[in-house]
Write a protein that holds these residues in place. Structure first.
Motif, short mmCIF file in Angstrom:
data_model
loop_
_atom_site.label_atom_id
_atom_site.label_comp_id
_atom_site.label_asym_id
_atom_site.label_seq_id
_atom_site.Cartn_x
_atom_site.Cartn_y
_atom_site.Cartn_z
N ASP A 75 -60.71 77.92 49.93
CA ASP A 75 -61.57 76.77 49.71
C ASP A 75 -60.78 75.51 50.06
OD1 ASP A 75 -63.68 78.31 48.67
OD2 ASP A 75 -62.78 78.29 46.68
N ALA A 76 -61.39 74.61 50.81
CA ALA A 76 -60.75 73.34 51.17
C ALA A 76 -61.81 72.26 51.14
CB ALA A 76 -60.11 73.42 52.55
N GLY A 77 -61.49 71.14 50.49
CA GLY A 77 -62.46 70.06 50.41
C GLY A 77 -61.95 68.91 49.58
N TYR A 78 -62.87 68.25 48.88
CA TYR A 78 -62.57 67.06 48.10
C TYR A 78 -62.96 67.29 46.65
CZ TYR A 78 -62.36 62.16 46.76
OH TYR A 78 -62.04 60.98 46.15
N GLY A 79 -62.08 66.91 45.73
CA GLY A 79 -62.37 66.99 44.31
C GLY A 79 -62.69 65.59 43.79
N LYS B 185 -59.87 58.60 40.19
CA LYS B 185 -60.33 59.01 41.52
C LYS B 185 -59.86 60.42 41.80
CE LYS B 185 -59.68 54.35 43.33
NZ LYS B 185 -58.89 53.56 44.29
N GLY B 186 -60.63 61.14 42.55
CA GLY B 186 -60.25 62.48 42.97
C GLY B 186 -59.47 62.43 44.26
N GLY B 187 -59.37 63.57 44.92
CA GLY B 187 -58.66 63.66 46.18
C GLY B 187 -58.86 65.02 46.83
N TRP B 188 -58.12 65.27 47.86
CA TRP B 188 -58.24 66.50 48.61
C TRP B 188 -57.75 67.70 47.80
CZ3 TRP B 188 -61.32 66.21 52.49
CH2 TRP B 188 -61.48 65.01 53.14
N MET B 189 -58.40 68.84 48.01
CA MET B 189 -57.99 70.07 47.32
C MET B 189 -57.96 71.22 48.31
SD MET B 189 -60.88 72.22 47.11
CE MET B 189 -60.54 73.28 45.78
N PHE B 190 -57.12 72.22 47.97
CA PHE B 190 -56.97 73.42 48.78
C PHE B 190 -56.68 74.59 47.83
CE2 PHE B 190 -54.32 76.28 51.47
CZ PHE B 190 -55.28 76.57 52.42
N ALA C 248 -59.39 87.56 41.04
CA ALA C 248 -58.60 86.93 42.09
C ALA C 248 -57.54 86.03 41.47
CB ALA C 248 -59.49 86.13 43.02
N ALA C 249 -56.43 85.92 42.16
CA ALA C 249 -55.36 85.00 41.78
C ALA C 249 -54.98 84.20 43.02
CB ALA C 249 -54.16 85.76 41.25
N GLY C 250 -54.73 82.91 42.83
CA GLY C 250 -54.40 82.07 43.97
C GLY C 250 -53.56 80.89 43.56
N TYR C 251 -53.52 79.90 44.43
CA TYR C 251 -52.72 78.70 44.22
C TYR C 251 -53.58 77.50 44.57
CZ TYR C 251 -48.75 75.53 44.38
OH TYR C 251 -47.88 74.50 44.14
N LYS C 252 -53.81 76.61 43.62
CA LYS C 252 -54.69 75.47 43.83
C LYS C 252 -53.90 74.18 43.83
CE LYS C 252 -59.20 73.82 42.76
NZ LYS C 252 -60.44 74.23 42.15
N THR C 253 -54.12 73.36 44.86
CA THR C 253 -53.52 72.04 44.96
C THR C 253 -54.65 71.02 44.90
OG1 THR C 253 -51.75 72.88 46.36
CG2 THR C 253 -52.12 70.53 46.41
N GLN C 254 -54.54 70.04 44.02
CA GLN C 254 -55.57 69.00 43.84
C GLN C 254 -54.89 67.65 43.73
OE1 GLN C 254 -59.24 69.01 43.40
NE2 GLN C 254 -58.66 66.89 43.78
N LYS C 255 -55.28 66.71 44.57
CA LYS C 255 -54.76 65.35 44.49
C LYS C 255 -55.71 64.51 43.65
CE LYS C 255 -52.30 65.45 48.83
NZ LYS C 255 -50.96 65.07 48.58
N ALA C 256 -55.14 63.58 42.88
CA ALA C 256 -55.94 62.68 42.04
C ALA C 256 -55.18 61.38 41.85
CB ALA C 256 -56.24 63.33 40.69
N ILE D 185 -51.26 61.60 41.44
CA ILE D 185 -50.88 62.91 40.92
C ILE D 185 -51.25 63.98 41.94
CG2 ILE D 185 -51.12 64.51 38.99
CD1 ILE D 185 -52.39 62.05 37.48
N ASN D 186 -50.37 64.95 42.10
CA ASN D 186 -50.67 66.12 42.92
C ASN D 186 -50.55 67.34 42.00
OD1 ASN D 186 -51.23 67.79 45.03
ND2 ASN D 186 -49.25 67.55 46.03
N PHE D 187 -51.69 67.81 41.49
CA PHE D 187 -51.70 68.97 40.61
C PHE D 187 -51.47 70.23 41.44
CE2 PHE D 187 -54.47 65.96 38.33
CZ PHE D 187 -53.81 65.91 37.13
#
Length: 185
Positions: A107-111, A125-130, A149-157, A172-174
């Protein structure tokens, strides 16, 4: 002549039995609902806190092949005091056409933070996520299945605090490990 008829009959029946062993046609619509947690560190000053925040994800898509489905993903992710609503393009796939199969998702988009609570002196404010993930699927019926499922999520805010004439901008880069249980239909 009798031998020719028997040979023709044998070839026709063997061709029919081979046609029945092919995979059934793939259902075109794919929907999943996933509930899970986002695990990671929440560094505040010199202190590292381990956090486990809830996550809900919904995928609706069009299956091109068993290995590839394309669609849209949305949901709710909770980070500290921030509620992020991701809007993303999602790709899904199942490796085998068996009862239990490995699966993948990206999944790739905007949060967006439009649902997050804000006070008078802060703006979120949100930001890009992957979010890539790997897991497995277990069929429970003709067109339904359970997933893990297990994965790795990156979310900018970003959070902007203002008081008087002062302003603090916190970017912040979660980075979180995501673990999800889901239902596929």
């Amino acid at each position: 002549m009798k031998l020719l008829y028997l040979l023709t009959l044998f070839l026709l029946t063997s061709g029919l039995t081979m046609a029945q062993s092919e995979e059934p046609p793939v259902k075109r619509y794919l929907g999943t609902v996933e509930l899970g947690y986002l695990y990671g560190n929440n560094k505040q000053g010199d202190i590292d806190n381990f956090v486990a925040a809830p996550s809900v994800k919904i995928f609706n898509g069009f299956r091109l092949h068993r290995l590839l489905a394309i669609g849209a993903t949305t949901g709710f992710d909770f980070y500290n005091n921030l509620l992020i609503t991701p809007f993303a393009l999602g790709i899904r796939g199942e490796v085998f056409n068996t009862r239990i199969s490995p699966i993948y998702s990206v999944d790739a988009g905007y949060g967006s933070a439009f649902l997050s609570h804000e006070s008078d002196n802060e703006k979120k404010k949100g930001g890009w996520m992957f979010n890539p993930a790997l897991g497995f699927r277990v069929r429970s019926g003709n067109s339904t299945a359970y997933t893990f499922a297990a994965g790795y999520k990156t979310q900018k805010a970003e959070t902007v605090y203002t008081w008087g004439s002062n302003m603090t901008d916190q970017k912040i880069n979660f980075k979180r490990v995501s673990v999800q249980l889901g239902f596929m239909f």
